[in-house]
Design a protein around this motif. Structure first.
Motif, PDB file in Angstrom:
ATOM      1  N   SER A 149      25.092 -52.889  -3.359  1.00 23.76           N
ATOM      2  CA  SER A 149      24.466 -51.596  -3.073  1.00 23.76           C
ATOM      3  C   SER A 149      24.703 -51.241  -1.617  1.00 23.76           C
ATOM      4  O   SER A 149      24.615 -52.098  -0.731  1.00 23.76           O
ATOM      5  N   GLU A 150      25.015 -49.966  -1.384  1.00 24.21           N
ATOM      6  CA  GLU A 150      25.170 -49.484  -0.016  1.00 24.21           C
ATOM      7  C   GLU A 150      23.806 -49.289   0.661  1.00 24.21           C
ATOM      8  O   GLU A 150      23.738 -49.060   1.863  1.00 24.21           O
ATOM      9  N   ALA A 151      22.749 -49.370  -0.123  1.00 28.79           N
ATOM     10  CA  ALA A 151      21.398 -49.195   0.429  1.00 28.79           C
ATOM     11  C   ALA A 151      20.575 -50.451   0.233  1.00 28.79           C
ATOM     12  O   ALA A 151      19.389 -50.399  -0.107  1.00 28.79           O
ATOM     13  N   ALA A 152      21.231 -51.610   0.429  1.00 29.60           N
ATOM     14  CA  ALA A 152      20.546 -52.877   0.187  1.00 29.60           C
ATOM     15  C   ALA A 152      19.371 -53.092   1.139  1.00 29.60           C
ATOM     16  O   ALA A 152      18.494 -53.917   0.861  1.00 29.60           O
ATOM     17  N   HIS A 153      19.347 -52.354   2.247  1.00 28.14           N
ATOM     18  CA  HIS A 153      18.226 -52.499   3.181  1.00 28.14           C
ATOM     19  C   HIS A 153      16.918 -51.959   2.598  1.00 28.14           C
ATOM     20  O   HIS A 153      15.834 -52.307   3.068  1.00 28.14           O
ATOM     21  N   LEU A 154      17.026 -51.116   1.558  1.00 25.47           N
ATOM     22  CA  LEU A 154      15.820 -50.576   0.914  1.00 25.47           C
ATOM     23  C   LEU A 154      15.445 -51.502  -0.236  1.00 25.47           C
ATOM     24  O   LEU A 154      16.128 -51.562  -1.259  1.00 25.47           O
ATOM     25  N   SER A 155      14.363 -52.222  -0.065  1.00 26.92           N
ATOM     26  CA  SER A 155      13.970 -53.205  -1.076  1.00 26.92           C
ATOM     27  C   SER A 155      13.485 -52.518  -2.349  1.00 26.92           C
ATOM     28  O   SER A 155      13.119 -51.332  -2.345  1.00 26.92           O
ATOM     29  N   SER A 156      13.455 -53.278  -3.439  1.00 37.39           N
ATOM     30  CA  SER A 156      12.977 -52.720  -4.704  1.00 37.39           C
ATOM     31  C   SER A 156      11.507 -52.336  -4.600  1.00 37.39           C
ATOM     32  O   SER A 156      11.082 -51.324  -5.179  1.00 37.39           O
ATOM     33  N   GLU A 157      10.722 -53.112  -3.839  1.00 37.81           N
ATOM     34  CA  GLU A 157       9.296 -52.806  -3.707  1.00 37.81           C
ATOM     35  C   GLU A 157       9.095 -51.461  -3.001  1.00 37.81           C
ATOM     36  O   GLU A 157       8.279 -50.628  -3.444  1.00 37.81           O
ATOM     37  N   ARG A 158       9.809 -51.251  -1.906  1.00 39.74           N
ATOM     38  CA  ARG A 158       9.681 -49.984  -1.177  1.00 39.74           C
ATOM     39  C   ARG A 158      10.183 -48.821  -2.021  1.00 39.74           C
ATOM     40  O   ARG A 158       9.595 -47.722  -2.005  1.00 39.74           O
ATOM     41  N   ALA A 159      11.275 -49.045  -2.772  1.00 40.71           N
ATOM     42  CA  ALA A 159      11.815 -47.969  -3.605  1.00 40.71           C
ATOM     43  C   ALA A 159      10.822 -47.582  -4.695  1.00 40.71           C
ATOM     44  O   ALA A 159      10.593 -46.393  -4.962  1.00 40.71           O
ATOM     45  N   LEU A 160      10.183 -48.567  -5.334  1.00 38.39           N
ATOM     46  CA  LEU A 160       9.198 -48.275  -6.373  1.00 38.39           C
ATOM     47  C   LEU A 160       7.975 -47.577  -5.800  1.00 38.39           C
ATOM     48  O   LEU A 160       7.423 -46.648  -6.410  1.00 38.39           O
ATOM     49  N   ALA A 161       7.538 -48.023  -4.609  1.00 40.48           N
ATOM     50  CA  ALA A 161       6.377 -47.382  -3.987  1.00 40.48           C
ATOM     51  C   ALA A 161       6.669 -45.916  -3.681  1.00 40.48           C
ATOM     52  O   ALA A 161       5.819 -45.032  -3.915  1.00 40.48           O
ATOM     53  N   ALA A 162       7.874 -45.633  -3.185  1.00 41.03           N
ATOM     54  CA  ALA A 162       8.234 -44.247  -2.889  1.00 41.03           C
ATOM     55  C   ALA A 162       8.323 -43.423  -4.166  1.00 41.03           C
ATOM     56  O   ALA A 162       7.892 -42.259  -4.195  1.00 41.03           O
ATOM     57  N   ALA A 163       8.848 -44.016  -5.238  1.00 44.43           N
ATOM     58  CA  ALA A 163       8.944 -43.297  -6.506  1.00 44.43           C
ATOM     59  C   ALA A 163       7.559 -42.957  -7.037  1.00 44.43           C
ATOM     60  O   ALA A 163       7.307 -41.838  -7.506  1.00 44.43           O
ATOM     61  N   GLU A 164       6.652 -43.926  -6.972  1.00 46.68           N
ATOM     62  CA  GLU A 164       5.284 -43.671  -7.441  1.00 46.68           C
ATOM     63  C   GLU A 164       4.601 -42.612  -6.580  1.00 46.68           C
ATOM     64  O   GLU A 164       3.841 -41.770  -7.087  1.00 46.68           O
ATOM     65  N   ASN A 165       4.858 -42.619  -5.294  1.00 50.80           N
ATOM     66  CA  ASN A 165       4.308 -41.618  -4.389  1.00 50.80           C
ATOM     67  C   ASN A 165       4.744 -40.220  -4.820  1.00 50.80           C
ATOM     68  O   ASN A 165       3.927 -39.291  -4.921  1.00 50.80           O
ATOM     69  N   LEU A 166       6.028 -40.093  -5.099  1.00 50.51           N
ATOM     70  CA  LEU A 166       6.557 -38.791  -5.505  1.00 50.51           C
ATOM     71  C   LEU A 166       5.992 -38.350  -6.849  1.00 50.51           C
ATOM     72  O   LEU A 166       5.644 -37.183  -7.047  1.00 50.51           O
ATOM     73  N   GLU A 199       3.184 -39.353  -8.491  1.00 49.97           N
ATOM     74  CA  GLU A 199       1.743 -39.253  -8.672  1.00 49.97           C
ATOM     75  C   GLU A 199       1.077 -38.335  -7.653  1.00 49.97           C
ATOM     76  O   GLU A 199       0.225 -37.526  -8.012  1.00 49.97           O
ATOM     77  N   ASP A 200       1.475 -38.467  -6.396  1.00 45.89           N
ATOM     78  CA  ASP A 200       0.772 -37.722  -5.350  1.00 45.89           C
ATOM     79  C   ASP A 200       1.509 -36.485  -4.875  1.00 45.89           C
ATOM     80  O   ASP A 200       0.907 -35.563  -4.340  1.00 45.89           O
ATOM     81  N   GLY A 201       2.818 -36.530  -5.006  1.00 41.49           N
ATOM     82  CA  GLY A 201       3.600 -35.402  -4.508  1.00 41.49           C
ATOM     83  C   GLY A 201       3.577 -35.293  -3.010  1.00 41.49           C
ATOM     84  O   GLY A 201       3.715 -34.209  -2.462  1.00 41.49           O
ATOM     85  N   ILE A 202       3.326 -36.402  -2.310  1.00 37.97           N
ATOM     86  CA  ILE A 202       3.298 -36.365  -0.853  1.00 37.97           C
ATOM     87  C   ILE A 202       4.690 -36.643  -0.341  1.00 37.97           C
ATOM     88  O   ILE A 202       5.256 -37.700  -0.583  1.00 37.97           O
ATOM     89  N   VAL A 203       5.246 -35.670   0.359  1.00 39.61           N
ATOM     90  CA  VAL A 203       6.612 -35.790   0.827  1.00 39.61           C
ATOM     91  C   VAL A 203       6.677 -35.368   2.282  1.00 39.61           C
ATOM     92  O   VAL A 203       6.050 -34.392   2.682  1.00 39.61           O
ATOM     93  N   ASP A 204       7.419 -36.073   3.064  1.00 39.01           N
ATOM     94  CA  ASP A 204       7.652 -35.667   4.448  1.00 39.01           C
ATOM     95  C   ASP A 204       8.678 -34.551   4.468  1.00 39.01           C
ATOM     96  O   ASP A 204       9.776 -34.700   3.940  1.00 39.01           O
ATOM     97  N   LEU A 205       8.283 -33.419   5.055  1.00 36.21           N
ATOM     98  CA  LEU A 205       9.188 -32.281   5.169  1.00 36.21           C
ATOM     99  C   LEU A 205       9.208 -31.826   6.626  1.00 36.21           C
ATOM    100  O   LEU A 205       8.245 -32.044   7.360  1.00 36.21           O
TER     101      LEU A 205
END
Length: 435
Positions: free
Chosen positions: A295-312, A314-320
């Protein structure tokens, strides 16, 4: 690559002392593709190569642009021969190879009798171990001819790839074993008198042959006896040639490559191959670990990726850039963001959140897509972690075995360009200087 040393594939195939490369491994791990890729790379680096495959799926012929492969080496067109190399390919024809042995080692009349014998036809077409034995015979023929700088062998897709090593002994034991000798005993004793002598002198022979007649049928037993009588002078030759080829496989000019996928069962089988080759004093060059994921994004762990997905999701909280909102919509843009004063554009207060739900440009759709991509990335990272753990377990058992990891391609290999890509990935290992 964990604790495994690196396998320098180019150094192996460039070495003029390397005359035979044998690719072995469990079924479905890419032995045929690896053998073909090695052949292409070696030929384009200046060696005269023949690839011998025992793969009935004919993938090798298709990837090399050949309409068919048979028992005769065929020149592969499209290979860069500028350095002086050539590539030929062939697929073992088990029965034809057996026929060639018979024709080469008997007189024409006896050869015809053997080739027409029903028991021989069954034996040459499908007797257990015959395919592996004939692969050894063909390898011996190719090496004896001394027409090739390098012979690359794709071992048979048998349950255990090292049947390739065991088959000559098994078939040789059958052909000159007690059962065969028993069948030839009456003929060797000489006519009716000899037969009476055998029947009297060998306890139970008549009873034994009577039982065989009942079990096998009179016709089959007669065919077997006729076959054995005709082949009798060749039995020693089978054993002699098998022993010679076995010694050839142990010689310094041979290199075994164990091919595996980064899966538990495949690497368990690979560990067995490594141990068996060592026990038989076969020269092991290393391990080829096919279809490794990255993966070209191996620095992003599976835990962080799942947490960000759940954030999007369930909460819809996004940095803009313009701030945060929790309703799946971006904050309103200022007049200066809405377009130029003299050109068309959204009016004051308009924002992308006003686009219809489900529009490709709507924030809700974009967030769902982003969440899906994050979950896919998390799955990929789980796969990577599992593959590395499996590889590292193998490395802990056999830290001395050099390895080359081959990244998975996005699709199947079906032409020379794909084989070149595999060859390049085989050679381009961390820590290996490009040739």
């Amino acid at each position: 690559m964990g604790t495994l040393p690196v396998l320098d594939v180019d150094a192996l195939i460039d070495d003029p002392g390397t005359r035979i490369v044998v690719c072995c491994g469990a079924g479905g791990v890419g032995k045929t593709t690896t053998a073909a890729a090695l052949g292409v790379r070696a030929a384009e680096r200046g060696r005269k190569v023949v690839v011998l495959t025992i793969d009935p799926a004919r993938r090798l012929a298709q990837s090399m642009g050949l309409t068919e492969l048979d028992n005769t080496p065929r020149r592969v067109e499209g290979v860069d021969g500028a350095p002086g190399g050539e590539l030929h390919a062939m697929m073992l024809d088990m029965k034809r190879t057996f026929d060639e042995i018979v024709e080469a080692h008997t007189d024409p009349e006896r050869a015809r009798a053997i080739l027409e014998n029903p028991f021989y036809q069954s034996l040459s077409a499908g007797f257990a171990g015959t395919q592996e034995y004939m692969a050894m015979e063909k390898l011996g023929q190719l090496r004896a001819g001394d027409d090739w700088d390098l012979i690359v062998v794709d071992t048979p897709p048998s349950r255990s790839a090292l049947d390739f090593l065991d088959a000559p002994k098994r078939l040789g034991s059958f052909l000159d074993g007690r059962f065969i000798r028993l069948l030839t005993a009456p003929a060797k004793a000489g006519g009716r008198a000899g037969l009476r002598f055998v029947n009297l002198g060998v306890s139970g022979l008549s009873v034994f042959t009577g039982l065989l007649n009942k079990l096998l049928g009179t016709g089959l037993l007669r065919d077997m006896q006729t076959f054995v009588a005709a082949m009798d002078t060749m039995f020693g030759g089978f054993r002699t040639r098998a022993d010679a080829t076995y010694r050839l496989l142990q010689a310094p000019g041979t290199a075994f490559l164990v091919v595996a996928a980064p899966e538990r069962d495949a690497l368990r089988e690979a560990a067995y191959f490594v141990e068996r080759l060592a026990a038989d004093r076969m020269p092991l060059a290393g391990l080829v670990l096919n279809r490794m994921h990255g993966s070209e994004a191996a620095h992003l762990s599976s835990e962080r990726a799942l947490a960000a997905a759940e954030n999007l999701e369930e909460d819809g909280i996004v940095d803009l850039p313009t701030g945060k909102r929790g309703d799946g919509r971006s904050a309103p843009r200022s007049v200066s963001d809405s377009g130029s004063d003299d050109g068309p554009g959204p009016g004051p207060g308009a924002d992308s959140g006003d686009l219809p739900e489900g529009s490709p440009s709507s924030p809700a759709t974009a967030e769902r897509l982003a969440a899906g991509m994050l979950r896919l990335h998390a799955e990929r990272m789980h796969v990577l972690a599992r593959e590395r753990r499996t590889r590292d377990r193998f490395a802990a058992l056999h830290p001395e075995v050099p390895a080359a990891e081959v990244a998975a391609l996005p699709g199947d290999v079906h032409d020379l360009e794909g084989l070149r890509a595999i060859g390049g990935r085989l050679a381009e290992q961390p820590g290996v200087e490009p040739a």
